[in-house]
Design a protein around this motif. Sequence first.
Motif, PDB file in Angstrom:
ATOM      1  N   ILE A 286      -7.833 -23.155   3.153  1.00 15.27           N
ATOM      2  CA  ILE A 286      -8.068 -24.558   2.819  1.00 15.27           C
ATOM      3  C   ILE A 286      -8.261 -24.718   1.304  1.00 15.27           C
TER       4      ILE A 286
ATOM      5  N   ASP B 166       1.959 -29.114  -1.256  1.00 14.96           N
ATOM      6  CA  ASP B 166       1.647 -27.815  -0.702  1.00 14.96           C
ATOM      7  C   ASP B 166       0.208 -27.421  -1.041  1.00 14.96           C
ATOM      8  N   ARG B 167      -0.397 -26.632  -0.156  1.00 13.93           N
ATOM      9  CA  ARG B 167      -1.783 -26.193  -0.359  1.00 13.93           C
ATOM     10  C   ARG B 167      -1.975 -25.558  -1.729  1.00 13.93           C
ATOM     11  N   LYS B 168      -0.947 -24.832  -2.196  1.00 16.20           N
ATOM     12  CA  LYS B 168      -1.115 -24.103  -3.448  1.00 16.20           C
ATOM     13  C   LYS B 168      -0.614 -24.886  -4.665  1.00 16.20           C
TER      14      LYS B 168
ATOM     15  N   ASN C 274      -0.724 -27.220   6.197  1.00 15.17           N
ATOM     16  CA  ASN C 274      -0.819 -26.284   5.075  1.00 15.17           C
ATOM     17  C   ASN C 274      -0.629 -27.057   3.759  1.00 15.17           C
ATOM     18  N   LYS C 275      -1.468 -28.048   3.555  1.00 10.40           N
ATOM     19  CA  LYS C 275      -1.295 -28.990   2.449  1.00 10.40           C
ATOM     20  C   LYS C 275      -2.569 -29.101   1.644  1.00 10.40           C
ATOM     21  N   ALA C 276      -2.422 -29.567   0.435  1.00  8.93           N
ATOM     22  CA  ALA C 276      -3.606 -29.808  -0.399  1.00  8.93           C
ATOM     23  C   ALA C 276      -4.364 -31.015   0.132  1.00  8.93           C
TER      24      ALA C 276
END
Lengths: 45, 461
Positions: B365, B408-410, B449-451
């Motif tokens: 997360i 995207d999470r990253k 899997n997202k920011a």
Amino acid sequence: TGGATTTSTAKNIQSRNWYLHDTQWVKFNDDEIVSLKSSSNKQQD
Amino acid sequence: MSILPGLTELTPELYLDVNKTHQLTLKESTEWKIDIPTSSKLTIKIRSGIAEIFGTELANDIEYVFTNWKISLLAVEDVILEWKCPDISGNKALIIQQNTTSKFVYNLHFALDKLRTASFNGPRIMIVGDTNSGKTALCRTLCSYAIKNMPYQPLFINLNPNEGIFTPPGCLSATPISDLLEVQAQTWGQSMTSGATVLHNKQPIVKNFGLEEVTKNKPLYLNCIDQLAKDVNERLQNDVIVQRSGCIINTPPLSQFYDNATNQYDSYDGLLKIIQCLNIGIVVILTNDTDEEQEKEKINKLFDKLKSIIDQNSIIRFPKLSGRFQDADDTYKRSLQRAAIREYFYGTPRTVLSPYAAGADFDEIVIWKSMELNVNMQQDMINPFQLESVPIEANVLQHALVAITYADRKASSEEVSKAPILGFGLITEVNEKRRKIWVLLPVPGRVPNKAIILTSYRYLE
Ligand SMILES: Nc1ncnc2c1ncn2[C@@H]1O[C@H](COP(=O)(O)OP(=O)(O)OP(=O)(O)O)[C@@H](O)[C@H]1O
Ligand SMILES: [Mg+2]
């Protein structure tokens, strides 16, 4: 008559959708949305 | 208050029967101001005549249920109705008064309709005024009227992050109104769900501001509007019906355009910027005549400012709406915000939604947060759009409403701040020992899997 506002219609369990991506929303047309009743269900004439 | 027909036939109630149905007669163009007590329920059935709430007509012989709400029911013609509420003792306690502003609302609506017939590019109207002057009520009524007899689809734009209209609170949004508004809903109706519903769902576009006060980060607020305006303008170009129908724009109270640092209105620069980027042609100022010098000056200054960018004839002074509740306070507004969050996840009694609880490990997360500016910050040293990284800790995240982005999470802070919004989640549990977090999601599946961006809004189940 005002079927659009009946409180006793079947409770159908469903879930919300994610929002459209901005690039989809700008091209979206609300006429593609389906409802049980057509949007012509004005409550009275 | 006048003596009303229907009152005389009542006998004193010796026993408080909670299920007692009362009959009430309302004369044409009077309104019944109803403050439904917290956690109570009011049922109304119209027996004859036309009655409206925020411009939406109630059908005859259908039971409507209202909870935790301050509403005014307007009798467009003589109305006979039945009502039931265990916490309102009888007709004697009711507030019924002459409605003094609906004629102006009609006139405004007809003027807008004329403009819609006259041009492919419909009117874009923005409503401004003090808190509780009736801005939201007027927007809602104008939207309702616009679709009543014509197949228009006005675009409703909400720029007040404190109100959740078709969305949870904290965001700025635009929603084409292509079907009736849900008269029983404080949120005006539902956003898209997985199935067909009784009234068709609305499809908003959402920008996350996330903070409560506009003044906490005005550059960010205006930046959200700038992003929203780009999408709105593109939609209008693609959508002839919406373009012809025009835009109806709701704003935060004028006090939000106050500059705490200098203790002065920021010369309404924020408002002018909004007018420019959304290409607004008509501004309605909700204001009553007053003898108070300071008030007068505020409005005159606003008028002068507006005149510098739009035609004087398109700046309309309009009385504060007669059905308004001046006493709608913060506690009440917070209860509406909570109701909007609840509705996003759980729906309404008519359209029950089932949200999903999904678990994730801490390292799966990434959570960001918008910057809150304060007077002591060196304004030129900081980037107000920069997101700050949030530690995954229970005391920060428990019960928080979070915006899930398309990024995207990253992704980098910059990418996240520009990303569209996928939806919202609610953090229900943060287990620091097991390093596990639980998020309530509106859509089945894993935590995307997202920011994610933390908002200032909380919801306790
Ligand atoms: N017919 C009506 N016209 C105006 N306001 C009404 C009416 N019926 C009920 N109200 C209530 O009056 C209060 C103030 O109205 P409204 O929310 O429209 O003001 P506002 O200017 O949008 O306030 P804010 O700036 O705080 O958002 C609300 O609680 C609203 O529910
Ligand atoms: Mg409002």
